[in-house]
Design a protein around this motif. Structure first.
Motif, short mmCIF file in Angstrom:
data_model
loop_
_atom_site.label_atom_id
_atom_site.label_comp_id
_atom_site.label_asym_id
_atom_site.label_seq_id
_atom_site.Cartn_x
_atom_site.Cartn_y
_atom_site.Cartn_z
N MET A 116 0.62 -1.56 -0.04
CA MET A 116 0.30 0.03 -0.09
C MET A 116 0.62 1.35 -0.08
N SER A 117 0.40 2.50 -0.71
CA SER A 117 1.04 3.84 -0.35
C SER A 117 0.80 4.20 0.81
N VAL A 118 1.85 4.89 0.87
CA VAL A 118 2.35 5.78 2.54
C VAL A 118 0.92 6.32 2.83
N PHE A 119 -0.30 7.47 1.58
CA PHE A 119 -1.62 7.47 2.28
C PHE A 119 -2.41 6.74 2.35
N GLU A 120 -2.42 5.56 2.25
CA GLU A 120 -3.42 4.12 2.04
C GLU A 120 -2.62 3.40 3.63
N ASN A 121 -1.74 2.86 4.10
CA ASN A 121 -0.65 2.46 5.31
C ASN A 121 -1.78 3.60 6.66
N VAL A 122 -1.95 4.50 6.16
CA VAL A 122 -2.18 5.61 7.41
C VAL A 122 -3.84 5.98 7.13
N ALA A 123 -4.37 5.35 5.92
CA ALA A 123 -5.42 5.84 5.81
C ALA A 123 -6.65 3.89 6.89
N PHE A 124 -5.62 3.18 6.46
CA PHE A 124 -5.60 1.32 6.81
C PHE A 124 -5.67 1.34 7.91
N PRO A 125 -5.89 1.79 9.31
CA PRO A 125 -7.06 1.48 10.42
C PRO A 125 -8.18 2.28 10.49
N LEU A 126 -9.05 3.43 9.96
CA LEU A 126 -9.88 3.90 9.95
C LEU A 126 -10.67 3.56 8.68
N ARG A 127 -10.33 3.05 7.59
CA ARG A 127 -10.28 2.43 6.75
C ARG A 127 -11.22 0.89 7.85
N GLU A 128 -10.44 0.21 8.66
CA GLU A 128 -10.82 -0.77 9.30
C GLU A 128 -12.16 -0.77 10.02
N HIS A 129 -11.93 0.27 11.44
CA HIS A 129 -12.44 0.37 12.09
C HIS A 129 -13.82 1.96 11.58
N THR A 130 -14.19 2.55 10.93
CA THR A 130 -14.41 4.01 10.65
C THR A 130 -15.48 3.42 9.33
N ASP A 131 -16.30 4.15 9.69
CA ASP A 131 -17.67 4.36 8.51
C ASP A 131 -17.26 5.68 7.45
N LEU A 132 -16.15 6.01 8.26
CA LEU A 132 -16.42 7.34 7.94
C LEU A 132 -16.05 7.60 5.90
N PRO A 133 -16.68 8.35 5.75
CA PRO A 133 -16.79 9.08 3.97
C PRO A 133 -15.56 9.59 3.69
N GLU A 134 -15.01 8.59 2.72
CA GLU A 134 -14.16 9.11 1.90
C GLU A 134 -13.16 10.37 1.75
N SER A 135 -14.24 11.91 1.77
CA SER A 135 -13.21 12.79 1.70
C SER A 135 -13.08 12.90 3.31
N LEU A 136 -13.44 12.90 4.64
CA LEU A 136 -13.07 12.90 5.71
C LEU A 136 -11.95 11.94 6.95
N ILE A 137 -12.02 10.91 5.34
CA ILE A 137 -10.41 9.51 5.78
C ILE A 137 -9.57 10.88 5.25
N ARG A 138 -9.67 10.93 3.85
CA ARG A 138 -8.22 11.79 3.02
C ARG A 138 -7.99 13.29 4.37
N ASN A 139 -9.23 13.66 4.70
CA ASN A 139 -8.76 14.97 5.88
C ASN A 139 -7.40 14.43 6.85
N VAL A 140 -8.06 13.51 7.31
CA VAL A 140 -7.36 12.67 8.40
C VAL A 140 -6.01 12.53 7.98
N VAL A 141 -5.81 11.83 6.80
CA VAL A 141 -4.46 11.25 6.68
C VAL A 141 -3.46 12.06 6.33
N LEU A 142 -4.24 13.46 5.95
CA LEU A 142 -3.16 14.54 5.34
C LEU A 142 -2.78 15.24 6.77
N THR A 143 -4.16 15.41 7.52
CA THR A 143 -3.43 16.10 8.36
C THR A 143 -2.31 15.39 9.39
N LYS A 144 -2.51 13.90 9.70
CA LYS A 144 -1.52 13.42 10.30
C LYS A 144 -0.06 13.71 9.74
N LEU A 145 -0.49 13.38 8.61
CA LEU A 145 1.65 13.21 7.14
C LEU A 145 1.47 14.80 7.20
#
Lengths: 286, 255
Positions: A116-145
């Protein structure tokens, strides 16, 4: 006369103070053996909330094993590991997984998912544990990065990262689900001084900004002297010394002195136990 | 005494392995319903185990069919019944060669890829990291790979058989001049749905066995370079032996 509102408020604040005062992790009379070899024999220590605690000790003393016991990856032979009052070793798999959502662990090698890419790695736990919309996951991942300084590397693959970048991405992934405690296993190993400085700054920043509890396992006395609030030196299956690391330099224990001052010989010998040198040279056995 | 002790030790190891595989299978099957809720992960693994094996399966199918055409024609010519080449080759491919050779190739290509991938994930702490993120690796990683292999194997078997029959036709009809009409008509009249069912059933059973062995060996590999290498070798050896043993049992039951 004290009103009932004041009384309940006082009770609540007393309960809150007691919660804050209680250590997040307590290890009581821990024994652990593997293959007939004793690793811990009556280990006792406490990890206070909201502080950076260093777990140190010579190689082979079981520091990483202790992290595995704290996170419930292995069970102690006897004794207790209490996380916020919960006995970790008594938990069933489902309960253990629920508890682990409150923890984050940074592995020595980062342990990024290599497909997985860096983005997908950071998004991994969010995708596994939440039903957040893609736009929110994107924002969280970019914030953490952004917090670890690697927003620009979001589309890179783990194989394209340096050791320091790898660990910073792993830290962003660990932070994605906002854990209460962050566990760092040898976070400085193999890093150049610049990357090491970045990791030290991030550990301190995450701890202060988010109020989380940090546990750092490392050999690096100099870095941890500046970073940690409190430390434990483990040797011989027990806590050999504890307190602020800078105060341990003149400790009465020989092994603590050898470790803290980096002496090449002492209670931990330079030579691994072996047969008599001259007899072995004159003999034929390897 | 030493021999006896070694024998009992080996028997104990074998029993422990069988028990370990059975428990592991139980864990995988328990996660299959949840894995099925994320079909995209399974489709990705069907692509990895199936689509990426297509070239080797089709190439081998073509040459196995061609050799079968050569040998079959030579044999049948001795009895003056070369027109039966289509029937003989099709039955051999559908009932035996197709599923067995596909399983052996599957173990060598997709099985080793699965075992080494999981073994390396174990060695580089990726599986432990998932556990620490409260994600069950059996559900997220193992079950989709197992299902992907299980679904891909019968499909690959069908493709192998089709290409194999084409290879027989090229050699028998195009090269040796066997009558095309009798080649295809005899094949159509002699091959029953039961024959195709037998071939497909074998494909499914071998797919189950080879996928299970691959994911088990990879997941339980010792987390070292040597351990991953050993897991990969064991995957091929155990899958090959198991395929041939199961083939005998299934053939004996269905004949």
């Amino acid at each position: 006369m004290v009103s009932s509102t004041d009384a309940s408020s006082a009770q609540r604040s007393a309960a809150a103070e007691s919660l804050i005062a209680r250590d997040l992790i307590e290890i009581r009379d821990l024994h652990y053996s593997v293959g007939g070899r004793s690793i811990f024999s009556g280990l006792n220590l406490s990890i206070p909330r909201g502080r950076i605690t260093a777990l140190m000790g010579p190689s082979g003393t079981g520091k990483t094993t202790l992290l595995r016991l704290i996170t419930g990856q292995i069970k102690p032979t006897s004794g207790q590991v209490l996380f916020d009052g919960i006995d970790v070793s008594a938990l069933k798999t489902r309960e253990l997984y629920a508890l682990r959502r409150r923890m984050g662990m940074l592995f020595q090698n980062g342990a990024l998912l290599t497909d997985m890419s860096v983005f997908e790695n950071v998004a991994f736990p969010l995708r596994e544990h939440t039903d957040l919309p893609e736009s929110l996951i994107r924002n969280v991942v970019l914030t953490k990065l952004q917090a670890v300084g690697l927003r620009g590397a979001a589309q890179l693959m783990p194989a394209e990262l340096s050791g320091g970048m790898n660990r910073r991405v792993a830290l962003a992934r660990t932070m994605a689900t906002d854990p209460e405690v962050l566990i760092y296993d040898e976070p400085f190993t193999g890093l150049d001084p610049i990357s090491m400085g970045m990791i030290v700054r991030l550990v301190r920043h995450m701890n202060n900004a988010l109020g989380i509890t940090s546990i750092v396992v490392s050999h690096d006395v100099k870095e941890l002297s500046e970073l940690s609030d409190t430390s434990y030196i483990i040797a011989g299956g027990k806590v050999a010394a504890s307190g602020e690391l800078k105060n341990l330099k003149g400790h009465q224990s020989d092994i603590v002195n050898q470790f803290v001052n980096g002496l090449p010989d002492g209670p931990v010998p330079f030579h691994y136990p072996a047969a008599d040198y001259y007899q072995q040279l004159l003999g034929s056995e390897a | 005494m030493k021999l006896l002790r070694e024998l009992t030790d080996n028997a104990g190891d074998f029993a422990a392995t069988v028990g370990g595989v059975t428990l592991f299978l139980g864990r995988v099957l328990a996660q299959v319903p949840r894995a099925l809720l994320r079909p995209s992960l399974i489709v990705e693994q069907i692509h990895n185990a199936g689509a990426l094996s297509l070239v080797i399966i089709m190439t081998c199918g073509l040459f196995v069919g061609a050799v079968l055409g050569l040998q079959g024609y030579d044999l049948l010519l001795r009895f003056g019944s070369e027109d039966a080449l289509g029937t003989a080759a099709a039955l051999a491919l559908i009932r035996e060669l197709g599923p067995v050779v596909t399983a052996l190739l599957f173990a060598g290509r997709a099985g080793t890829a699965l075992a080494s991938e999981l073994g390396l994930m174990r060695a580089t702490d990726q599986l432990t990291a998932m556990e620490m993120m409260a994600v069950d690796p059996i559900r997220r990683v193992v079950a989709p790979r197992f299902l992907g292999g299980l679904i891909a194997m019968p499909l690959l078997t069908l493709i192998f058989i089709a290409i194999g029959i084409f290879g027989v036709q090229v050699v028998g009809v195009q090269l040796f001049g066997v009558d095309s009409a009798s080649f295809w008509s005899q094949m159509r009249s002699s091959v029953s749905h039961e024959d195709i069912g037998e071939g497909l059933l074998k494909g499914c059973v071998f797919g189950f066995a080879c996928s299970l062995i691959a994911v088990y060996e990879g997941y339980t590999a010792t987390p070292t370079a040597e351990g991953v290498g050993r897991a990969t070798t064991r995957t091929v050896v155990i899958s090959a032996v198991l395929t041939l043993m199961l083939d005998y049992m299934l053939t004996a039951i269905m004949l």
